[in-house]
Structure formats: C-alpha cells, structure tokens
Motif scaffolding. Structure first.
Motif, PDB file in Angstrom:
ATOM      1  N   GLY A   2       0.595 -12.457 -14.452  1.00  0.00           N
ATOM      2  CA  GLY A   2      -0.774 -12.652 -13.990  1.00  0.00           C
ATOM      3  C   GLY A   2      -1.755 -11.725 -14.687  1.00  0.00           C
ATOM      4  N   SER A   3      -2.944 -11.560 -14.115  1.00  0.00           N
ATOM      5  CA  SER A   3      -3.996 -10.748 -14.721  1.00  0.00           C
ATOM      6  C   SER A   3      -4.391  -9.601 -13.805  1.00  0.00           C
ATOM      7  CB  SER A   3      -5.231 -11.610 -15.009  1.00  0.00           C
ATOM      8  OG  SER A   3      -4.935 -12.665 -15.896  1.00  0.00           O
ATOM      9  N   TYR A   4      -4.923  -8.549 -14.389  1.00  0.00           N
ATOM     10  CA  TYR A   4      -5.504  -7.443 -13.643  1.00  0.00           C
ATOM     11  C   TYR A   4      -6.574  -6.796 -14.518  1.00  0.00           C
ATOM     12  CZ  TYR A   4      -2.220  -4.717 -16.498  1.00  0.00           C
ATOM     13  OH  TYR A   4      -1.513  -4.178 -17.545  1.00  0.00           O
ATOM     14  N   ILE A   5      -7.437  -6.035 -13.896  1.00  0.00           N
ATOM     15  CA  ILE A   5      -8.508  -5.346 -14.614  1.00  0.00           C
ATOM     16  C   ILE A   5      -8.282  -3.844 -14.498  1.00  0.00           C
ATOM     17  CG2 ILE A   5     -10.977  -4.784 -14.577  1.00  0.00           C
ATOM     18  CD1 ILE A   5     -11.533  -7.675 -13.844  1.00  0.00           C
ATOM     19  N   VAL A   6      -8.390  -3.140 -15.623  1.00  0.00           N
ATOM     20  CA  VAL A   6      -8.265  -1.686 -15.643  1.00  0.00           C
ATOM     21  C   VAL A   6      -9.651  -1.083 -15.882  1.00  0.00           C
ATOM     22  CG1 VAL A   6      -7.186   0.321 -16.709  1.00  0.00           C
ATOM     23  CG2 VAL A   6      -5.926  -1.826 -16.556  1.00  0.00           C
ATOM     24  N   ALA A   7     -10.110  -0.297 -14.908  1.00  0.00           N
ATOM     25  CA  ALA A   7     -11.348   0.469 -15.066  1.00  0.00           C
ATOM     26  C   ALA A   7     -10.945   1.885 -15.462  1.00  0.00           C
ATOM     27  CB  ALA A   7     -12.136   0.486 -13.758  1.00  0.00           C
ATOM     28  N   VAL A   8     -11.266   2.296 -16.693  1.00  0.00           N
ATOM     29  CA  VAL A   8     -10.848   3.596 -17.211  1.00  0.00           C
ATOM     30  C   VAL A   8     -12.013   4.580 -17.101  1.00  0.00           C
ATOM     31  CG1 VAL A   8      -9.822   4.846 -19.137  1.00  0.00           C
ATOM     32  CG2 VAL A   8      -9.373   2.399 -18.870  1.00  0.00           C
ATOM     33  N   GLU A   9     -11.754   5.709 -16.454  1.00  0.00           N
ATOM     34  CA  GLU A   9     -12.737   6.774 -16.313  1.00  0.00           C
ATOM     35  C   GLU A   9     -12.176   8.056 -16.922  1.00  0.00           C
ATOM     36  OE1 GLU A   9     -16.066   7.186 -13.945  1.00  0.00           O
ATOM     37  OE2 GLU A   9     -15.930   5.673 -15.531  1.00  0.00           O
ATOM     38  N   ALA A  10     -12.905   8.680 -17.838  1.00  0.00           N
ATOM     39  CA  ALA A  10     -12.542   9.990 -18.381  1.00  0.00           C
ATOM     40  C   ALA A  10     -13.256  11.046 -17.552  1.00  0.00           C
ATOM     41  CB  ALA A  10     -12.944  10.093 -19.847  1.00  0.00           C
ATOM     42  N   GLN A  11     -12.494  11.951 -16.940  1.00  0.00           N
ATOM     43  CA  GLN A  11     -13.071  12.923 -16.009  1.00  0.00           C
ATOM     44  C   GLN A  11     -12.827  14.339 -16.506  1.00  0.00           C
ATOM     45  OE1 GLN A  11     -14.903  11.810 -13.540  1.00  0.00           O
ATOM     46  NE2 GLN A  11     -15.445  13.836 -12.779  1.00  0.00           N
TER      47      GLN A  11
ATOM     48  N   ASP B  61     -16.585   3.763 -17.633  1.00  0.00           N
ATOM     49  CA  ASP B  61     -16.428   4.129 -19.046  1.00  0.00           C
ATOM     50  C   ASP B  61     -15.870   2.979 -19.877  1.00  0.00           C
ATOM     51  OD1 ASP B  61     -17.429   6.690 -18.748  1.00  0.00           O
ATOM     52  OD2 ASP B  61     -15.488   7.536 -18.215  1.00  0.00           O
ATOM     53  N   THR B  62     -14.758   2.409 -19.439  1.00  0.00           N
ATOM     54  CA  THR B  62     -14.156   1.273 -20.135  1.00  0.00           C
ATOM     55  C   THR B  62     -13.625   0.299 -19.091  1.00  0.00           C
ATOM     56  OG1 THR B  62     -13.564   2.373 -22.219  1.00  0.00           O
ATOM     57  CG2 THR B  62     -12.158   0.559 -21.536  1.00  0.00           C
ATOM     58  N   LEU B  63     -13.810  -0.993 -19.341  1.00  0.00           N
ATOM     59  CA  LEU B  63     -13.358  -2.019 -18.406  1.00  0.00           C
ATOM     60  C   LEU B  63     -12.633  -3.109 -19.194  1.00  0.00           C
ATOM     61  CD1 LEU B  63     -13.599  -2.532 -15.330  1.00  0.00           C
ATOM     62  CD2 LEU B  63     -15.545  -4.028 -15.843  1.00  0.00           C
TER      63      LEU B  63
ATOM     64  N   HIS C 257     -14.558  13.035 -23.884  1.00  0.00           N
ATOM     65  CA  HIS C 257     -14.775  11.987 -22.889  1.00  0.00           C
ATOM     66  C   HIS C 257     -14.626  10.615 -23.540  1.00  0.00           C
ATOM     67  CE1 HIS C 257     -16.875  10.343 -19.232  1.00  0.00           C
ATOM     68  NE2 HIS C 257     -17.094   9.359 -20.096  1.00  0.00           N
ATOM     69  N   GLU C 258     -15.285  10.423 -24.676  1.00  0.00           N
ATOM     70  CA  GLU C 258     -15.223   9.137 -25.363  1.00  0.00           C
ATOM     71  C   GLU C 258     -13.802   8.816 -25.820  1.00  0.00           C
ATOM     72  OE1 GLU C 258     -17.917   6.745 -26.103  1.00  0.00           O
ATOM     73  OE2 GLU C 258     -18.376   7.870 -24.294  1.00  0.00           O
ATOM     74  N   ALA C 259     -13.128   9.791 -26.400  1.00  0.00           N
ATOM     75  CA  ALA C 259     -11.787   9.548 -26.932  1.00  0.00           C
ATOM     76  C   ALA C 259     -10.807   9.166 -25.837  1.00  0.00           C
ATOM     77  CB  ALA C 259     -11.287  10.796 -27.666  1.00  0.00           C
ATOM     78  N   MET C 260     -10.941   9.795 -24.654  1.00  0.00           N
ATOM     79  CA  MET C 260      -9.946   9.593 -23.598  1.00  0.00           C
ATOM     80  C   MET C 260      -9.967   8.182 -23.018  1.00  0.00           C
ATOM     81  SD  MET C 260      -9.566  13.123 -21.425  1.00  0.00           S
ATOM     82  CE  MET C 260     -11.298  13.389 -21.049  1.00  0.00           C
ATOM     83  N   HIS C 261     -11.129   7.510 -23.073  1.00  0.00           N
ATOM     84  CA  HIS C 261     -11.119   6.145 -22.535  1.00  0.00           C
ATOM     85  C   HIS C 261     -11.166   5.077 -23.627  1.00  0.00           C
ATOM     86  CE1 HIS C 261     -15.430   5.001 -23.021  1.00  0.00           C
ATOM     87  NE2 HIS C 261     -15.677   6.290 -22.852  1.00  0.00           N
ATOM     88  N   ARG C 262     -11.808   5.385 -24.754  1.00  0.00           N
ATOM     89  CA  ARG C 262     -11.922   4.374 -25.812  1.00  0.00           C
ATOM     90  C   ARG C 262     -10.587   4.057 -26.472  1.00  0.00           C
ATOM     91  NH1 ARG C 262     -17.001   2.980 -27.525  1.00  0.00           N
ATOM     92  NH2 ARG C 262     -16.168   2.376 -29.548  1.00  0.00           N
ATOM     93  N   ILE C 263      -9.641   4.986 -26.398  1.00  0.00           N
ATOM     94  CA  ILE C 263      -8.329   4.715 -26.989  1.00  0.00           C
ATOM     95  C   ILE C 263      -7.653   3.533 -26.299  1.00  0.00           C
ATOM     96  CG2 ILE C 263      -7.049   6.347 -25.515  1.00  0.00           C
ATOM     97  CD1 ILE C 263      -5.374   7.011 -27.996  1.00  0.00           C
TER      98      ILE C 263
END
Length: 307
Positions: free
Chosen positions: A66-75, A56-58, A6-12
């Motif tokens: 321009g800008s955008y925000i990625v909300a990363v969820e490991a499921q 998980d990660t934002l 779970h940690e590896a999939m979003h922290r990368i």
C-alpha cells in the motif's frame, strides 16, 4: 534561518526515499517495504489564513502493501512548540491526501533525539484526544559506518551516519570510507556522487569534521565538478596566498636583521588576513623592530583609543 545541516538531514530522503525503509529495518520496528514509486508532495501545509505551516520534506511512498506519506522534519534542538505543529501536520496530511502519514524527525544530537522521541498526548488528563508518536532517527539509531564495503553498498546511509555523528571524534573513519565510496560511485553515477558529497558537506557544517571532509574531497577534486569543488579550490588558493605573505614577511625581517621572537613569529604565521599581512610588510620596510611592525597608526585607531 534554515541551516545547512537542517537542509541535508531531510533533503537526503528526497534524493533517496528508499533510505527511510532501510533505516527502519535497522531499528527492528515493523518494517516498511521497498518503494515501488515515490511522489514528492508540496511541503506547504497552510490553510487560507495568516498562519503558515510548512513541513521540511513530504513524500508519498508506494510499496507492495500500500501507500503511506513520510513527513520529514530536521530538528536542531528541543522546541515544545513543535508538538502542536507536528500534530497539525499529521492531521492535515491524513485529511488532505487520505493516505496514512508517518512523522520522521532527524536529530544530530542525543538530547534532541530523546526529546523528540517522547510520545506526546494532547488533551486534558481525563481524556487525551490525540497522541503524537514521532519516529526519530538520531545518533543512537544510525551507527557509524566504518567499512568501505558497507559504505559502497549504501552511500546515502553512510552520508546520514556521518551527519548524525558529525560531532563524534570517531566520525573520521566514516568520512574516509564515504570519500572512497563516492569515488567509486562517481564512475557509474557522477550526478548522484556530486549530490551526496554536497549533502555531507552541508550536514557537517560548523563542526571540526568539516575540515577533514574538505581535505578528503580536495585530494580528488577531479571527481566533483560542482560548486563545492570550486569552493574548495578557492579556499586553497586563499590559504596559499596568506601563507606566502607570512613567509615573505618573515624572510624580509630576517634579511634586515630584525629579531623575531617566538610570540611574534606565531602572530605572523597564524594571521589569516592578507590585508593585515600586507600592511605589516609595508611597515617592515622602514621598521627597526617587530614592535614597530605591529604598532597601529593613529589614523587606524578608533576614536578615543590611545596607544
């Protein structure tokens, strides 16, 4: 409990935010531009009431357009309750930061990826007031990387490929080129080489592929001065101790002329508990057969247990 995969999939994506744009190019969707700057945002999306909501990660990513925000969820598995949480994340982030958000869901298996990719409409059948459309990266979206050239060009992508295909039998080729690419990376960027090696180690947790990955790292542990390399060395020493005890026990039984059947030999050589092997060695000093070596003392038995 949060798992290592779970940690590896979003922290990368925190380690290499540009990986998000590179993956979208592979998928043929309207491509995101190369980041100019990236800001890691707080992952706590709670309000001032008892319900805690944490992504998980934002990441806020700025590009030329321009800008955008990625909300990363490991499921790790389908969870219908997640739809409401994800809808909350998107609405909250959009309202708080006034920057358009993207929900990215990372899945290690196809069943979960297919579930996560389903558009979700929230509201009554007559009029859905909200539609949730996650962007999903699963095993079918990130191919196995099997050439050293491609692995060397993009180590983070290769780590992600290995993690998402951790349960595929053909992942061995990816792990081999990843290890070689990390050795090359270490020469110019040892810190990132260590981090990506550990991401792969976390992401492969509880799979058969983890054993091969540790063997590949153990072959060149001088490249990695992290706790991971120390852990591998410690495991190697423990395995060596167990093997030495098993060999000593077999040698001692042979010297005393005690026959050892194939079943008994297998029991000894597959035992991975040094305390048990030491106990058997002590018994072998006076035993006249392997049955006596393996027989439990009455004091060792559970209450009510008979021999």
């Amino acid at each position: 409990m949060v798992s290592s995969p779970h940690e590896a999939m979003h922290r990368i994506f925190r380690q290499d935010p540009g990986l998000f744009a590179r993956v979208t190019r592979r998928l043929g969707i309207p491509e995101f531009g190369t980041p100019i700057s990236v800001t890691e945002l707080p992952t706590d999306l709670s309000e001032n009431h008892p319900v805690e909501r944490r992504v998980d990660t934002l990441l806020e990513i700025k590009e030329a357009a321009g800008s955008y925000i990625v909300a990363v969820e490991a499921q790790g598995k389908p969870d219908e309750c997640k739809h409401a949480s994800w809808a909350w994340y998107m609405a909250f982030v959009n309202d708080k930061y006034k920057v358009p958000p993207v929900l990215l869901v990372i899945c290690r298996d196809r069943k979960t990826a297919d579930w996560a990719a389903r558009p979700v409409k929230i509201g009554p059948p007559q009029w859905q007031g909200l539609a949730l459309r996650p962007l999903v990266f699963g095993p079918d979206d990130i191919p196995l990387i099997e050439t050293l050239d491609e692995a060397t060009r993009d180590v983070p992508m290769t780590v992600l490929s290995a993690v998402l295909h951790a349960r595929d039998r053909s992942v061995d080729a990816t792990l081999k080129v990843l290890a070689a690419a990390l050795r090359a990376m270490e020469a110019r960027d040892p810190d990132n080489a260590r981090v990506f090696a550990e991401f792969a180690n976390q992401g492969l947790d509880k799979t058969e592929a983890l054993k091969l990955w540790r063997q590949l790292l153990a072959a060149e542990t001088s490249f990695f001065t992290s706790s991971l390399s120390q852990e591998i060395r410690d495991e190697g020493r423990a395995e060596g101790e167990v093997k030495a005890l098993a060999n000593y026990l077999l040698h001692h039984l042979d010297r005393r002329g005690i026959p050892v059947s194939d079943t008994d030999r297998d029991r000894i050589t597959t035992c991975d508990n040094p305390d048990t092997l030491t106990h058997w060695i002590d018994r072998a000093i006076t035993a006249t057969s392997t049955a006596e070596v393996f027989t439990e003392d009455p004091a060792d038995q559970e209450p009510g247990e008979t021999q």
